[in-house]
Write an enzyme that holds these catalytic residues in place. Structure first.
Site, short mmCIF file in Angstrom:
data_model
loop_
_atom_site.label_atom_id
_atom_site.label_comp_id
_atom_site.label_asym_id
_atom_site.label_seq_id
_atom_site.Cartn_x
_atom_site.Cartn_y
_atom_site.Cartn_z
N HIS A 60 0.86 -1.19 0.00
CA HIS A 60 0.00 0.00 0.00
C HIS A 60 0.89 1.23 0.00
CE1 HIS A 60 0.95 -0.49 4.23
NE2 HIS A 60 0.31 0.61 4.57
N HIS A 62 0.98 3.91 2.20
CA HIS A 62 1.34 4.67 3.41
C HIS A 62 2.82 5.02 3.30
CE1 HIS A 62 -1.72 4.00 6.89
NE2 HIS A 62 -1.65 5.27 6.57
N ASP A 64 5.41 5.26 5.15
CA ASP A 64 6.53 4.48 5.72
C ASP A 64 6.88 3.26 4.86
OD1 ASP A 64 3.92 3.77 6.79
OD2 ASP A 64 4.91 2.31 8.09
N HIS A 65 5.95 2.81 4.02
CA HIS A 65 6.20 1.63 3.18
C HIS A 65 6.83 2.00 1.83
CE1 HIS A 65 3.99 -1.40 5.68
NE2 HIS A 65 3.64 -0.25 6.24
N HIS A 150 -7.07 -2.63 5.53
CA HIS A 150 -6.33 -1.61 6.29
C HIS A 150 -7.16 -0.32 6.29
CE1 HIS A 150 -2.76 0.20 7.98
NE2 HIS A 150 -2.28 0.71 6.88
N ASP A 173 0.21 -4.15 6.11
CA ASP A 173 -0.60 -3.64 7.22
C ASP A 173 -2.05 -4.06 6.99
OD1 ASP A 173 1.64 -2.32 8.10
OD2 ASP A 173 0.92 -0.30 7.62
N HIS A 237 7.68 -4.65 11.61
CA HIS A 237 6.99 -3.34 11.66
C HIS A 237 6.46 -3.18 13.08
CE1 HIS A 237 3.48 -0.65 11.03
NE2 HIS A 237 3.98 -0.30 9.87
ZN LIG Z 1 -0.17 1.31 6.57
#
Ligand SMILES: [Zn+2]
Length: 275
Positions: A60, A62, A64-65, A150, A173, A237
């Site tokens: 996805h 987000h 941080d990914h 998510h 996530d 994570h």
């Molecule tokens: Zn996420």
């Protein structure tokens, strides 16, 4: 097949944990799942790198990914002697993300094209947007995807890598859901993002409490693994990052619901997936 945790951290910067990223080393090459903070530093430690990734899979978008997506695009392009398009497989929205990232890199692309006479091509990507099914196949290596949950982040994907009878699932996530159960059925290893509900509830900060409703707790992750007959569970994570010496608390919480092996990830943790 090898599972190498490149980054076991979360959005919160940590001196010991890079951002979320997992490398699966297969007969078809190095498959990268997500590309969080410092992914290429960690990849360099295991003799991999931007030019070596056979494909990049995004669970996805987000931040941080995908923090270091731009670093992968730039290094793959600027360090290559021939055009070397990057294959990227992700949820709907991935093509727009790649376009926006390339637009952000436009000044740098211009500088390097103007400066290096032998660099006469732009960075290129082959993007596949998926909502499920088989998304990569090469010889005995197959990657399949399924939609996860998510919410309100939509859509999100989990992935399963199969190679010669062995299998690894990268959950990303998600809260427990049917799509993830489908991927996990009988898998050898499940790599799952995990939060400690008990610790976050102690902090009771609204911004942290918000993450509980769209991530899996240790118990959630362990129940998913147990329900699907997974053999080994890797918790990654990690939120909050475990203080040194407290990893056993995470293992104990998981083992209350799951009989198999439980591993708390650290950066560069490597697991051999054998019969
Ligand atoms: Zn996420």
């Amino acid at each position: 097949m090898q599972v190498i945790i490149l980054g076991s951290g979360s959005p919160l910067p940590d001196p010991l944990r890079a951002g979320p990223s997992t490398l699966i080393r297969t007969a078809a090459g190095d498959l990268l799942f997500d590309c969080g903070r410092a992914v290429l530093m960690r990849a360099a430690a295991v003799a991999s790198g931007a030019g070596a990734f056979r494909a990049l899979f995004l669970t996805h978008m987000h931040s941080d990914h995908i923090t270091d997506l731009n670093d992968i695009i730039t290094m793959r392009w600027a360090m290559s002697l021939v055009p070397n398009p990057l294959s990227v497989i992700g949820p709907i929205g991935t093509a727009a993300l790649m376009k926006a990232t390339e637009a952000m890199l436009e000044p740098d692309i211009g500088y390097r094209l103007a400066h290096h006479d032998d660099l006469q091509w732009r960075p290129t990507t082959n993007v596949t947007e998926a909502s499920g099914g088989i998304v990569f196949e090469d010889g005995i290596v197959r990657v399949s995807a399924a939609l996860t949950d998510h919410s309100p982040v939509r859509p999100t994907l989990g992935f399963r890598v199969d190679e010669g009878g062995r299998s690894v699932v990268i959950a990303g996530d998600t809260v427990p859901c049917a799509g993830l159960d489908e991927l996990c059925a009988g898998a050898d290893v499940l790599v799952h993002t995990t939060v400690r509900r008990d610790l976050i509830e102690q902090f009771a900060l609204p911004r942290l409490m918000d993450i509980l409703d769209y991530h899996s707790s240790v118990a959630d992750v362990a129940r998913t693994a147990a329900r699907s007959g997974v053999r080994s569970l890797v918790l990654t994570h990690l939120v909050p990052a475990p203080a040194l010496g407290t990893e056993k608390e995470w293992i104990d919480q998981a083992q209350a619901h799951f009989d198999g092996e439980v591993v708390v990830a650290s950066d560069l943790l490597t697991l051999e997936v054998t019969g």
